[in-house]
Every structure is written in structure tokens, then in C-alpha cells.
Design a protein around this motif. Structure first.
Motif, mmCIF file in Angstrom:
data_model
loop_
_atom_site.group_PDB
_atom_site.id
_atom_site.type_symbol
_atom_site.label_atom_id
_atom_site.label_comp_id
_atom_site.label_asym_id
_atom_site.label_seq_id
_atom_site.Cartn_x
_atom_site.Cartn_y
_atom_site.Cartn_z
ATOM 1 N N PRO A 198 49.085 47.822 89.744
ATOM 2 C CA PRO A 198 48.207 46.363 88.942
ATOM 3 C C PRO A 198 49.964 44.915 89.822
ATOM 4 C CG PRO A 198 49.002 48.021 87.717
ATOM 5 C CD PRO A 198 49.212 48.864 89.122
ATOM 6 N N VAL A 199 48.810 44.333 90.025
ATOM 7 C CA VAL A 199 48.993 43.075 90.434
ATOM 8 C C VAL A 199 50.654 42.490 89.620
ATOM 9 C CG1 VAL A 199 48.964 40.324 90.549
ATOM 10 C CG2 VAL A 199 47.219 42.286 91.011
ATOM 11 N N GLN A 200 50.709 42.847 88.265
ATOM 12 C CA GLN A 200 52.796 42.227 88.034
ATOM 13 C C GLN A 200 52.835 43.639 88.403
ATOM 14 O OE1 GLN A 200 48.903 43.283 86.596
ATOM 15 N NE2 GLN A 200 48.841 41.819 85.652
ATOM 16 N N ALA A 201 53.095 44.215 88.697
ATOM 17 C CA ALA A 201 53.795 45.478 89.543
ATOM 18 C C ALA A 201 54.290 45.187 91.743
ATOM 19 C CB ALA A 201 53.485 46.609 89.624
ATOM 20 N N MET A 202 53.894 44.495 91.732
ATOM 21 C CA MET A 202 53.965 44.212 93.347
ATOM 22 C C MET A 202 54.938 43.293 93.702
ATOM 23 S SD MET A 202 49.445 43.614 94.561
ATOM 24 C CE MET A 202 48.785 44.623 94.287
ATOM 25 N N PRO A 203 55.612 43.550 94.604
ATOM 26 C CA PRO A 203 56.707 42.568 94.937
ATOM 27 C C PRO A 203 56.339 40.993 94.843
ATOM 28 C CG PRO A 203 56.665 44.636 96.604
ATOM 29 C CD PRO A 203 55.081 44.193 95.905
ATOM 30 N N ASP A 204 57.033 40.664 94.343
ATOM 31 C CA ASP A 204 57.102 38.482 94.585
ATOM 32 C C ASP A 204 56.049 38.156 95.255
ATOM 33 O OD1 ASP A 204 58.433 38.695 91.739
ATOM 34 O OD2 ASP A 204 60.085 37.930 92.899
ATOM 35 N N LEU A 206 54.387 39.747 97.785
ATOM 36 C CA LEU A 206 52.681 40.402 98.010
ATOM 37 C C LEU A 206 52.341 39.294 96.428
ATOM 38 C CD1 LEU A 206 50.616 41.782 98.925
ATOM 39 C CD2 LEU A 206 51.606 43.991 97.868
ATOM 40 N N ARG A 207 52.781 39.425 95.012
ATOM 41 C CA ARG A 207 52.664 38.479 94.644
ATOM 42 C C ARG A 207 51.443 37.755 94.169
ATOM 43 N NH1 ARG A 207 55.382 40.537 90.969
ATOM 44 N NH2 ARG A 207 56.508 38.926 90.329
ATOM 45 N N ARG A 208 52.439 36.380 95.020
ATOM 46 C CA ARG A 208 52.181 35.466 95.218
ATOM 47 C C ARG A 208 50.784 34.780 96.616
ATOM 48 N NH1 ARG A 208 57.420 34.458 95.222
ATOM 49 N NH2 ARG A 208 57.715 34.694 97.365
ATOM 50 N N ILE A 209 50.838 35.936 97.013
ATOM 51 C CA ILE A 209 49.877 36.161 98.185
ATOM 52 C C ILE A 209 48.577 36.562 97.785
ATOM 53 C CG2 ILE A 209 49.027 37.390 100.385
ATOM 54 C CD1 ILE A 209 52.195 37.112 101.382
ATOM 55 N N VAL A 210 48.618 37.950 96.807
ATOM 56 C CA VAL A 210 47.372 38.145 96.342
ATOM 57 C C VAL A 210 46.711 37.139 95.472
ATOM 58 C CG1 VAL A 210 46.724 39.618 94.489
ATOM 59 C CG2 VAL A 210 47.987 40.421 96.156
ATOM 60 N N GLY A 211 47.661 36.630 95.014
ATOM 61 C CA GLY A 211 47.447 34.909 93.675
ATOM 62 C C GLY A 211 46.140 33.849 94.755
ATOM 63 N N PHE A 212 46.189 34.054 95.680
ATOM 64 C CA PHE A 212 45.628 33.480 96.354
ATOM 65 C C PHE A 212 44.247 34.144 96.386
ATOM 66 C CE2 PHE A 212 49.587 31.516 97.330
ATOM 67 C CZ PHE A 212 49.175 29.631 97.142
ATOM 68 N N THR A 213 43.532 35.466 96.130
ATOM 69 C CA THR A 213 42.480 35.692 95.909
ATOM 70 C C THR A 213 41.722 35.581 94.941
ATOM 71 O OG1 THR A 213 43.258 38.522 95.640
ATOM 72 C CG2 THR A 213 43.713 37.461 98.162
ATOM 73 N N PRO A 214 40.400 35.438 95.088
ATOM 74 C CA PRO A 214 39.822 36.199 93.906
ATOM 75 C C PRO A 214 39.677 37.006 92.752
ATOM 76 C CG PRO A 214 37.925 36.414 95.897
ATOM 77 C CD PRO A 214 39.233 36.087 96.604
ATOM 78 N N PHE A 215 40.295 38.260 93.392
ATOM 79 C CA PHE A 215 40.582 39.015 91.964
ATOM 80 C C PHE A 215 41.397 39.046 91.768
ATOM 81 C CE2 PHE A 215 35.759 40.120 93.332
ATOM 82 C CZ PHE A 215 35.811 40.212 92.565
ATOM 83 N N GLY A 216 43.036 38.497 92.743
ATOM 84 C CA GLY A 216 44.291 38.528 92.333
ATOM 85 C C GLY A 216 44.086 37.588 91.094
ATOM 86 N N ALA A 217 43.693 36.315 91.371
ATOM 87 C CA ALA A 217 43.892 35.549 90.423
ATOM 88 C C ALA A 217 43.264 35.996 89.552
ATOM 89 C CB ALA A 217 43.760 34.195 90.928
ATOM 90 N N ALA A 218 42.386 36.533 89.665
ATOM 91 C CA ALA A 218 41.422 37.198 88.186
ATOM 92 C C ALA A 218 42.058 37.439 87.476
ATOM 93 C CB ALA A 218 39.966 37.522 88.632
#
Length: 257
Positions: A198-204, A206-218
Motif C-alpha cells: 500500500p502507498v501509505q506503507a511505502m518509504p517517504d 518512494l511515496r512522494r515519487i509514486v504520488g506523481f503517477t496517476p494511480f499513486g495519486a488516485a
């Protein structure tokens, strides 16, 4: 009025006929129906019986892992519909000359594209409703705290995955190419949506990077709305931005033959 109404009806009737025909064909595909409608809920049921997933976690602000997997399962259904199911269908129609032949009839190829987008979008939203229901009834996952924000994030997520699927169709010349491209995008989007972690359990970082992807942000927008907060405009903006970008690319690159 006497001249406009027949013209409108003559344009609408073939589109409705195409939607009905494509609906019948779609319902005859048990594989697509299972992976889009049933599999996300089945996955949620299985995960809910993992003892560790049913216990509140301190590092998740007292929430359970199963609570996080409700939006993840919803996004999984959307990814299945937009990236695995839709691109091969549209590409096969173009490869076999169906779209080219339709352009010589009163039924325009755009009606077929609209029907496919409507069907796969509706299937993804139907799966989302089923996942929320299953999560609540079987595992006690509460309903989204901010329903309006949740629905908005859902609609944006559906829009972005369909735009991505249409872009894959536009770039793929054959059905095999569409299937291969869809599979690559499917695996990448599954990771960014948090299917494995889960995105919430990712390292900070990686979570910020994923947040720029469509489904990470969703995923983050849905999680925020589920917790009772309005989804951050940053997350909604990322999803909307990807939707506009991919939709523009699909419209410019898509070829009917």
C-alpha cells in the motif's frame, strides 16, 4: 424543430444499436467479467482473512491493512478494465478492418469507441461498488468518510485509466502489441496503486515519487476521502493532469485504420 429532431434521432439510433451489440458481446466474455467485476472483491475477501491484516497498526494511525486494500482493490478493477480488457478489443477491430468498414455506413467508428469506453468504465465503477460492499459486510471496513470527495476521486481514476487505454490503442498497430503494452503498463500501474505494498506503507521518498503517477495519486486521494478528509488538490490535480495529457495524446494519435 421538424428538421432537427429527425437528424438527431438518425445519429443517435445507430450509436445506441452499437452500444447494445457491444454490451451483448461484452457479457459473453466471462474472463473479462471475472477479472474486472469479481476478482478485486475475491482478493479483498482473501486478504481480509489474513490475521495480521485485520489488526490495527500503529504505523498506519490505528487503521488496519485491510482498510487500505479497499481503494487498492477498486483501482485494481480499473486497471484491469482500462489496460487489460479494452485495448485488445479496439485494436482487433482496427486490425480486422471493422472500423474502416464502419466509416462507410451510417454507424461511425466513434460510436464503437464510445461504447467500449462506456462499458469498461461502467464495469469498473460497478466493481468499485461491489468492493466497498464486500469490505463493509465481511470485514467491517467503514464507508468513505467524505463521500463526495471519494466519488470525485473514483471518477477521475476511471477517466485516467480509460485515457491510458485509449493511448495504448492509438500507439499499438496490432492486437499482440496492444496486449504486450497493456501488460507492461498494467504491472507498473499495479505497483504504483499499492497492490503489492500500500502507498501509505511505502518509504517517504518512494511515496512522494509514486504520488506523481496517476494511480499513486488516485490511491492517496481515495485514502484521504475514506478517512473523512477532502482529497488533496495536489493528488486530484495529478490525476486530472494525466487524464488531459493522455486524452490529448490518444485523440491526436488514434487512427481508425
Amino acid at each position: 424543430m421538424t428538421t432537427t429532431t429527425p437528424t438527431t434521432a438518425s445519429r443517435t439510433a445507430p450509436a445506441v444499436a452499437v452500444l447494445r451489440a457491444e454490451t451483448r458481446l461484452f457479457l459473453r466474455e466471462p474472463g473479462s467479467l471475472f477479472w474486472i467485476l469479481a476478482f478485486p472483491s475475491v482478493l479483498l475477501v482473501i486478504l481480509g482473512f489474513v490475521p495480521a491484516f485485520a489488526e490495527p497498526q500503529d504505523d498506519l494511525a490505528g487503521r488496519r491493512v485491510i482498510d487500505l486494500y479497499v481503494p487498492v482493490s477498486i483501482l485494481l478493477a480499473m486497471i484491469m478494465a482500462g489496460l487489460q480488457a479494452m485495448p485488445p478489443v479496439l485494436t482487433s477491430y482496427r486490425e480486422r478492418g471493422v472500423l474502416r468498414r464502419m466509416s462507410t455506413t451510417p454507424v461511425r467508428p466513434g460510436a464503437l469507441l464510445t461504447a467500449q469506453i462506456t462499458l469498461h468504465g461502467a464495469a469498473a465503477l460497478g466493481s468499485a461498488l461491489l468492493v466497498v460492499t464486500v469490505g463493509g459486510l465481511l470485514h467491517g471496513v467503514p464507508l468513505p468518510g467524505h463521500l463526495t470527495g471519494y466519488v470525485l476521486a473514483l471518477l477521475l481514476a476511471v477517466a485516467v485509466v480509460l485515457a491510458m487505454g485509449a493511448t495504448i490503442c492509438a500507439l499499438s498497430r496490432t492486437t499482440k502489441a496492444a496486449t504486450a503494452a497493456g501488460s507492461v503498463a498494467y504491472l507498473v500501474m499495479m505497483f504504483t496503486a499499492g497492490v503489492w505494498v500500500p502507498v501509505q506503507a511505502m518509504p517517504d521518498t518512494l511515496r512522494r515519487i509514486v504520488g506523481f503517477t496517476p494511480f499513486g495519486a488516485a490511491a492517496q486521494a481515495l485514502d484521504q476521502a475514506a478517512s473523512g478528509d477532502w482529497p488533496s488538490w495536489a493528488c486530484l490535480g495529478v490525476v486530472a493532469g494525466w487524464t488531459v495529457l493522455l486524452g490529448f495524446a490518444a485523440s491526436r494519435l488514434f487512427r481508425w485504420q
